[in-house]
Design an enzyme around this catalytic site. Structure first.
Site, PDB file in Angstrom:
ATOM      1  N   ASP A  10      45.838  35.267  47.214  1.00 26.18           N
ATOM      2  CA  ASP A  10      44.699  36.182  47.169  1.00 26.18           C
ATOM      3  C   ASP A  10      43.536  35.522  47.910  1.00 26.18           C
ATOM      4  O   ASP A  10      43.044  34.467  47.502  1.00 26.18           O
ATOM      5  CB  ASP A  10      44.323  36.461  45.707  1.00 26.18           C
ATOM      6  CG  ASP A  10      43.358  37.621  45.554  1.00 26.18           C
ATOM      7  OD1 ASP A  10      42.935  38.186  46.580  1.00 26.18           O
ATOM      8  OD2 ASP A  10      43.029  37.952  44.402  1.00 26.18           O
ATOM      9  N   ASP A 104      43.982  41.656  51.720  1.00 26.54           N
ATOM     10  CA  ASP A 104      43.599  40.323  51.257  1.00 26.54           C
ATOM     11  C   ASP A 104      44.529  39.691  50.233  1.00 26.54           C
ATOM     12  O   ASP A 104      44.209  38.627  49.690  1.00 26.54           O
ATOM     13  CB  ASP A 104      42.172  40.350  50.703  1.00 26.54           C
ATOM     14  CG  ASP A 104      42.008  41.344  49.561  1.00 26.54           C
ATOM     15  OD1 ASP A 104      42.959  42.088  49.272  1.00 26.54           O
ATOM     16  OD2 ASP A 104      40.910  41.377  48.965  1.00 26.54           O
ATOM     17  N   GLU A 105      45.677  40.285  49.964  1.00 25.87           N
ATOM     18  CA  GLU A 105      46.594  39.654  49.022  1.00 25.87           C
ATOM     19  C   GLU A 105      48.036  40.058  49.305  1.00 25.87           C
ATOM     20  O   GLU A 105      48.301  41.120  49.873  1.00 25.87           O
ATOM     21  CB  GLU A 105      46.222  39.985  47.576  1.00 25.87           C
ATOM     22  CG  GLU A 105      46.260  41.458  47.230  1.00 25.87           C
ATOM     23  CD  GLU A 105      45.951  41.727  45.764  1.00 25.87           C
ATOM     24  OE1 GLU A 105      46.428  40.968  44.893  1.00 25.87           O
ATOM     25  OE2 GLU A 105      45.256  42.715  45.479  1.00 25.87           O
TER      26      GLU A 105
END
Length: 355
Positions: A10, A104-105
């Site tokens: 993350d 983003d993850e």
């Protein structure tokens, strides 16, 4: 069968961190990524801004009251997507089993890794180092025998942290967690569990499966499994997004004309989540559940994709007008969703997103 080795990575305050990286004068300064406007919500907040209580999905006006000296920047999604591709290239050096959840993850299955590193922990450490050195950004990572535990672990030492949950320690780790840490447990479900005397994940294990199913339906089975650290969902690489939705249950049943505030809030949440996707949604969906647990859905596919949160909200409210029920009918749940995702090939992406 040997336990799987799953990593959840993350990126830390991703959008805000990219802005701070690319503009040195913003480093150490509270940065809030959000459009200006009464209906705007925060897309990301730097850790300097979070100290003042600013959080993602918060109304931008509220964020400005909490941190009036913050620098507010409009989101630059094409740039964030480009950086996200750089991050994914690093992931793919180590495994082909990469399941992005958003820009983003992502989940990575490194049960067998491509670089010959001796452990999943070493793979996660190497990935974080490569992100730092090559992209000048930080990421947090969780290592565990399944996706559910890996995601919890990645949040455990944020920002810029690494946490490992070993298979033989999973039950002990889960026992003391509050029920809200479980995926799918929101405020209403948490309250229902508390009414059963359940506050921690360990408490859930004191309930029989039959009781959980009776009280929570199919999700009762999921609660039973999660409380025991069970999650057999595989990492699915290249799985395209089919839909994004958000729903909530009212504390007490309401009339149809009393759902507007909730629809506004859910539409904002869905709109923000959709901005992390590279694909474009074509269909808007409204979901309602009556006090008698009957589910109604209404959908609409406009001629061009929705281009703002306001437009999404207005369509959802228009769909509500298509619900034909008795005036006294009450509802216990409402949901807003986007579906029918397509690759943005017909028109330039920036036009679709920001017109």
């Amino acid at each position: 069968m040997d336990a799987r080795k799953i990593i959840h990575v993350d990126m830390d305050a991703f959008y805000a961190s990219v802005e701070q990286r690319d503009a040195p004068q913003l480093r150490g300064v509270p940065v809030v990524v959000a459009w200006r406007g009464k209906r705007s919500v925060v897309c990301a907040a730097s850790y300097e801004a979070r100290k003042f209580g600013v959080r993602s999905a918060m109304p931008a006006i509220h964020a400005e009251r909490l941190c009036p000296h913050a620098v507010f920047l409009p989101p630059d999604f094409p740039r964030y997507r480009a950086v996200s591709r750089n991050v994914r290239e690093i992931f793919l050096r180590h495994t082909d089993l990469v399941e992005p959840l958003s820009l983003d993850e992502a989940y990575l299955d490194v049960t067998v890794n491509k670089t010959g590193l001796p452990s999943a922990t070493q793979v996660a450490r190497t990935i974080r180092e490569q992100i730092r050195h090559e992209l000048n950004l930080t990421a947090s990572a969780g290592v565990a025998p399944n996706k559910f535990l890996a995601k919890i672990a990645s949040d455990w030492k944020k920002p810029d942290g690494l946490f490992v949950i070993k298979p033989d320690k999973a039950i002990d780790f889960l026992t003391r967690l509050t029920v809200e840490r479980l995926p799918g447990v929101g405020k209403v479900t948490a309250q229902r569990l508390i009414h059963l005397g359940v506050k921690t994940v360990g408490d859930i294990r004191s309930l029989d499966l039959a009781v959980l199913q009776e009280r929570f339906g199919r999700y009762g089975i999921r609660l039973y499994e999660l409380a025991r650290g069970i999650d057999n969902n595989p990492v699915e690489p290249n799985r395209p997004t089919q839909s994004i939705s958000a729903e909530d249950t009212f504390e007490s049943d309401v009339l149809l004309n009393e759902t507007e505030a909730m629809i506004h809030r859910l539409a904002e949440k869905v709109w923000q989540a959709s901005r992390k996707e590279s694909r474009i949604a074509r269909t808007i969906v409204l979901k309602l559940k009556t006090a008698e647990f009957s589910i109604l859905t209404r959908s609409h596919t406009p001629g061009s994709p929705v281009s703002s949160c306001d437009e999404l909200t207005n369509i959802a409210l228009a769909l509500r007008e298509k619900v034909r029920m008795e005036p006294k009918q009450k509802f216990r749940l409402v949901g807003v969703g986007l579906s029918n995702f397509r690759d943005p090939i017909a028109e330039p992406e920036d036009v679709l997103l920001f017109q």
